[in-house]
Design a protein around this motif. Structure first.
Motif, mmCIF file in Angstrom:
data_model
loop_
_atom_site.group_PDB
_atom_site.id
_atom_site.type_symbol
_atom_site.label_atom_id
_atom_site.label_comp_id
_atom_site.label_asym_id
_atom_site.label_seq_id
_atom_site.Cartn_x
_atom_site.Cartn_y
_atom_site.Cartn_z
ATOM 1 N N VAL A 71 73.906 55.973 5.569
ATOM 2 C CA VAL A 71 72.698 55.177 5.384
ATOM 3 C C VAL A 71 73.070 53.702 5.493
ATOM 4 C CG1 VAL A 71 70.821 54.605 3.797
ATOM 5 C CG2 VAL A 71 71.754 56.933 3.850
ATOM 6 N N LYS A 72 72.270 52.944 6.240
ATOM 7 C CA LYS A 72 72.507 51.506 6.370
ATOM 8 C C LYS A 72 71.640 50.781 5.340
ATOM 9 C CE LYS A 72 72.234 47.583 9.478
ATOM 10 N NZ LYS A 72 71.820 47.101 10.790
ATOM 11 N N PRO A 73 72.265 50.209 4.298
ATOM 12 C CA PRO A 73 71.469 49.508 3.297
ATOM 13 C C PRO A 73 71.107 48.091 3.749
ATOM 14 C CG PRO A 73 73.770 49.535 2.638
ATOM 15 C CD PRO A 73 73.675 50.305 3.933
ATOM 16 N N ILE A 74 69.895 47.705 3.468
ATOM 17 C CA ILE A 74 69.440 46.333 3.689
ATOM 18 C C ILE A 74 69.128 45.781 2.305
ATOM 19 C CG2 ILE A 74 67.675 44.855 4.713
ATOM 20 C CD1 ILE A 74 67.343 47.105 6.853
ATOM 21 N N LEU A 75 69.947 44.833 1.863
ATOM 22 C CA LEU A 75 69.787 44.289 0.523
ATOM 23 C C LEU A 75 68.717 43.200 0.535
ATOM 24 C CD1 LEU A 75 73.516 44.101 -0.621
ATOM 25 C CD2 LEU A 75 71.900 45.997 -0.768
ATOM 26 N N VAL A 76 67.698 43.394 -0.279
ATOM 27 C CA VAL A 76 66.559 42.481 -0.342
ATOM 28 C C VAL A 76 66.645 41.701 -1.650
ATOM 29 C CG1 VAL A 76 64.038 42.311 -0.378
ATOM 30 C CG2 VAL A 76 65.171 44.113 0.979
ATOM 31 N N PHE A 77 66.549 40.374 -1.545
ATOM 32 C CA PHE A 77 66.614 39.494 -2.703
ATOM 33 C C PHE A 77 65.266 38.817 -2.893
ATOM 34 C CE2 PHE A 77 70.906 39.984 -1.187
ATOM 35 C CZ PHE A 77 71.663 40.072 -2.345
ATOM 36 N N ASP A 78 64.948 38.519 -4.158
ATOM 37 C CA ASP A 78 63.721 37.782 -4.455
ATOM 38 C C ASP A 78 63.753 36.425 -3.771
ATOM 39 O OD1 ASP A 78 63.068 39.868 -6.101
ATOM 40 O OD2 ASP A 78 63.434 38.800 -7.968
ATOM 41 N N GLY A 79 62.587 35.903 -3.495
ATOM 42 C CA GLY A 79 62.493 34.562 -2.939
ATOM 43 C C GLY A 79 62.564 33.521 -4.046
ATOM 44 N N GLY A 80 62.162 32.321 -3.730
ATOM 45 C CA GLY A 80 62.175 31.232 -4.707
ATOM 46 C C GLY A 80 61.130 31.435 -5.790
ATOM 47 N N LEU A 81 61.183 30.567 -6.787
ATOM 48 C CA LEU A 81 60.217 30.634 -7.877
ATOM 49 C C LEU A 81 58.823 30.299 -7.367
ATOM 50 C CD1 LEU A 81 62.218 28.849 -10.718
ATOM 51 C CD2 LEU A 81 61.892 31.305 -10.369
ATOM 52 N N LEU A 82 57.856 31.047 -7.843
ATOM 53 C CA LEU A 82 56.461 30.813 -7.470
ATOM 54 C C LEU A 82 55.787 29.963 -8.536
ATOM 55 C CD1 LEU A 82 55.509 34.441 -6.370
ATOM 56 C CD2 LEU A 82 56.015 32.502 -4.883
ATOM 57 N N PRO A 83 55.104 28.889 -8.132
ATOM 58 C CA PRO A 83 54.430 28.038 -9.125
ATOM 59 C C PRO A 83 53.470 28.819 -10.025
ATOM 60 C CG PRO A 83 54.401 26.997 -6.966
ATOM 61 C CD PRO A 83 54.958 28.383 -6.766
ATOM 62 N N MET A 84 52.802 29.828 -9.487
ATOM 63 C CA MET A 84 51.841 30.589 -10.288
ATOM 64 C C MET A 84 52.520 31.450 -11.357
ATOM 65 S SD MET A 84 50.702 33.481 -7.483
ATOM 66 C CE MET A 84 49.602 34.376 -8.508
ATOM 67 N N LYS A 85 53.854 31.652 -11.241
ATOM 68 C CA LYS A 85 54.591 32.424 -12.239
ATOM 69 C C LYS A 85 55.393 31.513 -13.161
ATOM 70 C CE LYS A 85 55.664 36.874 -10.858
ATOM 71 N NZ LYS A 85 56.682 37.820 -10.382
ATOM 72 N N GLY A 86 55.152 30.215 -13.093
ATOM 73 C CA GLY A 86 55.902 29.246 -13.883
ATOM 74 C C GLY A 86 55.851 29.515 -15.376
ATOM 75 N N GLU A 87 54.662 29.792 -15.891
ATOM 76 C CA GLU A 87 54.513 30.056 -17.329
ATOM 77 C C GLU A 87 55.281 31.316 -17.737
ATOM 78 O OE1 GLU A 87 50.939 31.077 -20.435
ATOM 79 O OE2 GLU A 87 50.496 29.680 -18.801
ATOM 80 N N GLN A 88 55.194 32.356 -16.908
ATOM 81 C CA GLN A 88 55.905 33.594 -17.198
ATOM 82 C C GLN A 88 57.425 33.372 -17.167
ATOM 83 O OE1 GLN A 88 55.081 36.771 -14.447
ATOM 84 N NE2 GLN A 88 55.895 38.329 -15.808
ATOM 85 N N GLU A 89 57.898 32.599 -16.205
ATOM 86 C CA GLU A 89 59.333 32.295 -16.111
ATOM 87 C C GLU A 89 59.801 31.491 -17.321
ATOM 88 O OE1 GLU A 89 61.676 33.439 -14.092
ATOM 89 O OE2 GLU A 89 60.164 34.645 -13.078
ATOM 90 N N ASN A 90 58.980 30.540 -17.778
ATOM 91 C CA ASN A 90 59.316 29.760 -18.972
ATOM 92 C C ASN A 90 59.407 30.658 -20.206
ATOM 93 O OD1 ASN A 90 59.475 27.352 -17.563
ATOM 94 N ND2 ASN A 90 57.341 26.812 -17.972
ATOM 95 N N LYS A 91 58.482 31.606 -20.302
ATOM 96 C CA LYS A 91 58.491 32.544 -21.431
ATOM 97 C C LYS A 91 59.757 33.402 -21.389
ATOM 98 C CE LYS A 91 55.901 36.278 -23.570
ATOM 99 N NZ LYS A 91 54.812 37.234 -23.451
ATOM 100 N N ARG A 92 60.111 33.894 -20.208
ATOM 101 C CA ARG A 92 61.336 34.698 -20.070
ATOM 102 C C ARG A 92 62.570 33.887 -20.444
ATOM 103 N NH1 ARG A 92 59.902 37.388 -14.238
ATOM 104 N NH2 ARG A 92 58.479 38.991 -15.009
ATOM 105 N N ALA A 93 62.604 32.628 -20.025
ATOM 106 C CA ALA A 93 63.741 31.761 -20.346
ATOM 107 C C ALA A 93 63.851 31.560 -21.857
ATOM 108 C CB ALA A 93 63.610 30.422 -19.627
ATOM 109 N N ARG A 94 62.719 31.356 -22.530
ATOM 110 C CA ARG A 94 62.738 31.200 -23.991
ATOM 111 C C ARG A 94 63.239 32.475 -24.667
ATOM 112 N NH1 ARG A 94 57.835 28.680 -23.048
ATOM 113 N NH2 ARG A 94 56.677 30.532 -23.673
#
Length: 137
Positions: A71-94
């Motif tokens: 099987v040939k794996p294709i590794l997929v990575f998340d893109g950059g931070l999305l402004p609309m998820k900023g609050e959620q990312e801040n909560k995760r960081a806390r």
């Protein structure tokens, strides 16, 4: 972190197969999920900035397993931070910061089991960690 609630929606069309049935195919892998799972075994080291490669080895073991099965794996990575998820990312960081403080407190109190659980919740799989895997792969 994936799409909340996606797997239950797909359950009715999912069919379990053996990996060998994918021989000759390409598969896309949510690489951050592998990195998170691999990081559980070395969460203390990652949180404290200590050298470790166990999370990378975990991912590469799976890559090599797929390759071994043709099987040939294709590794997929998340893109950059999305402004609309900023609050959620801040909560995760806390939450990660709070868990790190708890881990250190438990560790200094001699409760390594509780510290281990908190370190696991404090892990941040950063783009730098993803880059480590990209360099190896």
């Amino acid at each position: 972190m994936g799409i909340q609630g996606l797997l239950p929606l797909l359950k009715s069309i999912m069919v379990p197969i053996h990996i060998k049935e994918l021989d000759g195919c390409c598969v896309a892998v949510d690489t951050y999920s592998w990195l998170h799972k691999g990081a559980l075994s070395c969460s203390r080291e990652l949180c404290k900035g200590l050298p470790t490669t166990r999370h990378i080895e975990y991912c590469m073991h799976r890559v090599n397993l797929l390759r071994h099965c043709g099987v040939k794996p294709i590794l997929v990575f998340d893109g950059g931070l999305l402004p609309m998820k900023g609050e959620q990312e801040n909560k995760r960081a806390r939450t990660r910061k709070e868990n790190l403080a708890r881990a250190i407190e438990h560790e200094s109190g001699g409760n390594s089991s509780a510290a281990y659980e908190c370190y696991q919740k404090a892990i941040d799989i950063s783009p730098l960690i993803a880059r480590e895997l990209i360099r190896v792969g």
